[in-house]
Design an enzyme around this catalytic site. Structure first.
Site, mmCIF file in Angstrom:
data_model
loop_
_atom_site.group_PDB
_atom_site.id
_atom_site.type_symbol
_atom_site.label_atom_id
_atom_site.label_comp_id
_atom_site.label_asym_id
_atom_site.label_seq_id
_atom_site.Cartn_x
_atom_site.Cartn_y
_atom_site.Cartn_z
ATOM 1 N N THR A 53 -3.078 77.511 20.301
ATOM 2 C CA THR A 53 -4.064 77.539 21.384
ATOM 3 C C THR A 53 -4.504 76.100 21.634
ATOM 4 O O THR A 53 -5.140 75.484 20.775
ATOM 5 C CB THR A 53 -5.287 78.390 20.997
ATOM 6 O OG1 THR A 53 -4.831 79.653 20.517
ATOM 7 C CG2 THR A 53 -6.197 78.594 22.186
ATOM 8 N N LYS A 73 -5.635 83.390 27.283
ATOM 9 C CA LYS A 73 -6.031 83.319 25.870
ATOM 10 C C LYS A 73 -7.471 82.832 25.708
ATOM 11 O O LYS A 73 -8.243 83.389 24.930
ATOM 12 C CB LYS A 73 -5.044 82.393 25.140
ATOM 13 C CG LYS A 73 -5.432 81.979 23.749
ATOM 14 C CD LYS A 73 -5.440 83.134 22.772
ATOM 15 C CE LYS A 73 -5.925 82.681 21.398
ATOM 16 N NZ LYS A 73 -6.164 83.795 20.501
ATOM 17 N N LEU A 87 0.557 75.306 15.785
ATOM 18 C CA LEU A 87 -0.144 74.138 15.259
ATOM 19 C C LEU A 87 -1.630 74.185 15.607
ATOM 20 O O LEU A 87 -2.031 74.882 16.538
ATOM 21 C CB LEU A 87 0.506 72.876 15.840
ATOM 22 C CG LEU A 87 1.971 72.678 15.396
ATOM 23 C CD1 LEU A 87 2.663 71.617 16.237
ATOM 24 C CD2 LEU A 87 2.031 72.319 13.913
ATOM 25 N N LYS A 142 -12.987 75.074 18.566
ATOM 26 C CA LYS A 142 -12.028 74.356 19.428
ATOM 27 C C LYS A 142 -11.714 75.189 20.675
ATOM 28 O O LYS A 142 -11.742 74.680 21.798
ATOM 29 C CB LYS A 142 -10.736 74.105 18.624
ATOM 30 C CG LYS A 142 -9.566 73.600 19.446
ATOM 31 C CD LYS A 142 -8.214 73.975 18.843
ATOM 32 C CE LYS A 142 -8.009 75.455 18.703
ATOM 33 N NZ LYS A 142 -6.671 75.931 18.517
HETATM 34 P P1 NAD Z 1 -3.731 76.817 10.157
HETATM 35 O O1 NAD Z 1 -4.608 75.617 10.118
HETATM 36 O O2 NAD Z 1 -3.824 77.853 9.097
HETATM 37 O O3 NAD Z 1 -2.180 76.361 10.228
HETATM 38 C C1 NAD Z 1 -1.724 75.240 10.914
HETATM 39 C C2 NAD Z 1 -0.569 74.641 10.116
HETATM 40 O O4 NAD Z 1 -0.030 73.535 10.866
HETATM 41 C C3 NAD Z 1 -0.988 74.078 8.753
HETATM 42 O O5 NAD Z 1 -0.179 74.625 7.741
HETATM 43 C C4 NAD Z 1 -0.805 72.573 8.898
HETATM 44 O O6 NAD Z 1 -0.429 71.932 7.683
HETATM 45 C C5 NAD Z 1 0.328 72.533 9.926
HETATM 46 N N1 NAD Z 1 0.476 71.245 10.609
HETATM 47 C C6 NAD Z 1 -0.496 70.379 11.032
HETATM 48 N N2 NAD Z 1 0.075 69.308 11.627
HETATM 49 C C7 NAD Z 1 1.422 69.507 11.599
HETATM 50 C C8 NAD Z 1 2.543 68.770 12.082
HETATM 51 N N3 NAD Z 1 2.387 67.591 12.706
HETATM 52 N N4 NAD Z 1 3.786 69.281 11.874
HETATM 53 C C9 NAD Z 1 3.968 70.458 11.228
HETATM 54 N N5 NAD Z 1 2.931 71.207 10.751
HETATM 55 C C10 NAD Z 1 1.687 70.735 10.940
HETATM 56 O O7 NAD Z 1 -3.960 77.447 11.608
HETATM 57 P P2 NAD Z 1 -3.656 78.957 12.088
HETATM 58 O O8 NAD Z 1 -4.848 79.791 11.797
HETATM 59 O O9 NAD Z 1 -2.303 79.351 11.623
HETATM 60 O O10 NAD Z 1 -3.645 78.709 13.677
HETATM 61 C C11 NAD Z 1 -2.596 78.011 14.333
HETATM 62 C C12 NAD Z 1 -2.812 78.068 15.833
HETATM 63 O O11 NAD Z 1 -2.874 79.437 16.235
HETATM 64 C C13 NAD Z 1 -4.138 77.431 16.291
HETATM 65 O O12 NAD Z 1 -3.924 76.774 17.510
HETATM 66 C C14 NAD Z 1 -5.065 78.614 16.451
HETATM 67 O O13 NAD Z 1 -6.093 78.363 17.383
HETATM 68 C C15 NAD Z 1 -4.102 79.703 16.896
HETATM 69 N N6 NAD Z 1 -4.495 81.078 16.540
HETATM 70 C C16 NAD Z 1 -4.929 81.389 15.289
HETATM 71 C C17 NAD Z 1 -5.295 82.717 15.006
HETATM 72 C C18 NAD Z 1 -5.802 83.132 13.634
HETATM 73 O O14 NAD Z 1 -6.289 84.269 13.502
HETATM 74 N N7 NAD Z 1 -5.711 82.301 12.618
HETATM 75 C C19 NAD Z 1 -5.178 83.699 15.998
HETATM 76 C C20 NAD Z 1 -4.702 83.355 17.250
HETATM 77 C C21 NAD Z 1 -4.356 82.038 17.514
#
Ligand code: NAD
Length: 302
Positions: free
Chosen positions: A103, A178, A74, A253
């Protein structure tokens, strides 16, 4: 209870099917886990129409009732807290593992772990590194914070989505590792962008410059595998108008989380402070949803 046999084909619940989560789910489906998924954005379900073993939940409650292991991917700590306190903690069966791969800030994560423990649930921080490509290819690094027994129970599941599964220590330690990694990634992305931008303006050919950096002391992940300058590495966000990947607002963030943690332990982080201000500026210029490598384009325009 012996969890290892359970983990082989365990029922898994998954919250958050965004850039990362959707690929992680697919890797679980590929090895025949039953996965029940939920996202507040129902458009994300379209991605799974072709897959067997997937249950699409139109309410978060259904995920919890179906699952021995619940994975969260999330956007931030407020959302993780809300999902845990409103949905998971009141409904989950005793002994359920909640694996938070998002994260989020250390304080929220440690607090949730404590509440979970009182409810006889296991809350584990297991943030990832490796980006969307790592999620797609199942090569993520998981940085895990939990007790050793819990680690043994969840490792087989994480191993279906990643290559390096490392226990960093007790609750909160995965997140600590992380945010240290991410502040370094943010700073080196700005450095790579500055170097590429300056070199090109000095008349260097971009591929030649990149080749020289990658065989010299400036080489780093962003120069080698995720170059922010378009036209160097195919199939990464810089070659797709900085779409997909890791949004600049998510990097901002993470930097704020790092600064907050640094303040708690009085660690000096001068470059992290600069990088945070820079990413905040990028976000306030409408580039918040673009991949964090958009810093190159931003410098170029400036
Ligand atoms: P994203 O915004 O693409 O995906 C997040 C998803 O969560 C969305 O589809 C959103 O609709 C959903 N969501 C929001 N509130 C919700 C709820 N209450 N219940 C269910 N679903 C809900 O984000 P991402 O890029 O996939 O990143 C997710 C996490 O992973 C973040 O914390 C980010 O910091 C971490 N992260 C991302 C990457 C990357 O390269 N994108 C790499 C490492 C870590």
């Amino acid at each position: 209870m012996v969890y290892l046999s359970l983990t082989r084909y365990a029922s898994i619940g998954f919250f958050g099917l965004g850039n990362m989560g959707k690929h992680m789910v697919i890797n679980l489906l590929k090895v025949n886990h039953n996965v029940t998924i939920f996202d507040t954005d129902s458009k994300t379900f379209d991605y799974f129409k072709e897959y067997k073993h997937v249950n699409i939940a139109n309410k978060p409650e259904y995920v919890i009732q179906q699952s021995d292991f619940i994975i969260l991917m999330l956007p931030n700590g407020d959302i993780v807290r809300n999902v845990c306190q409103s949905n998971i903690f009141p409904l989950a069966r005793k002994g359920t593992f909640i694996i938070d791969c998002s994260t989020i800030d250390l304080r929220t994560s440690k607090e949730l772990a404590k509440i979970a423990q009182n409810e006889k649930l296991h809350f584990i921080d297991a943030p990832v590194s490796g980006g969307v490509i790592g999620a797609q290819q199942g090569t993520l690094t998981f940085m895990v914070g939990c007790e050793l027994d819990d680690f043994k129970s969840i490792k087989p599941i994480l191993a279906k989505m990643g290559k390096n599964i490392v226990r960093a220590g007790t609750n909160g330690s995965g997140l600590a590792a992380k945010i240290c990694n991410n502040l370094l990634a943010a700073i080196s992305m700005i450095g790579t962008s500055e170097a590429m931008n300056l070199g090109i303006k000095l008349g260097l050919e971009k591929k030649v410059l990149n080749e020289l950096i990658n065989s010299s002391t400036g080489q780093c992940w962003s120069s080698q595998s995720y170059n922010p300058c378009p036209g160097i590495i195919p199939n990464i966000p810089s070659n797709n108008n900085y779409q997909g990947g890791f949004a600049s607002e998510l990097m901002t963030k993470d930097l704020l989380i790092a600064l907050d943690a640094a303040k708690d332990v009085q660690a000096m982080t001068p470059l992290t402070e600069h990088a945070t201000k820079f990413y905040q500026e990028i976000c306030s210029n409408g580039l918040n949803k673009k991949d964090f490598s958009v810093v190159f384009q931003y410098l170029n325009k400036e």
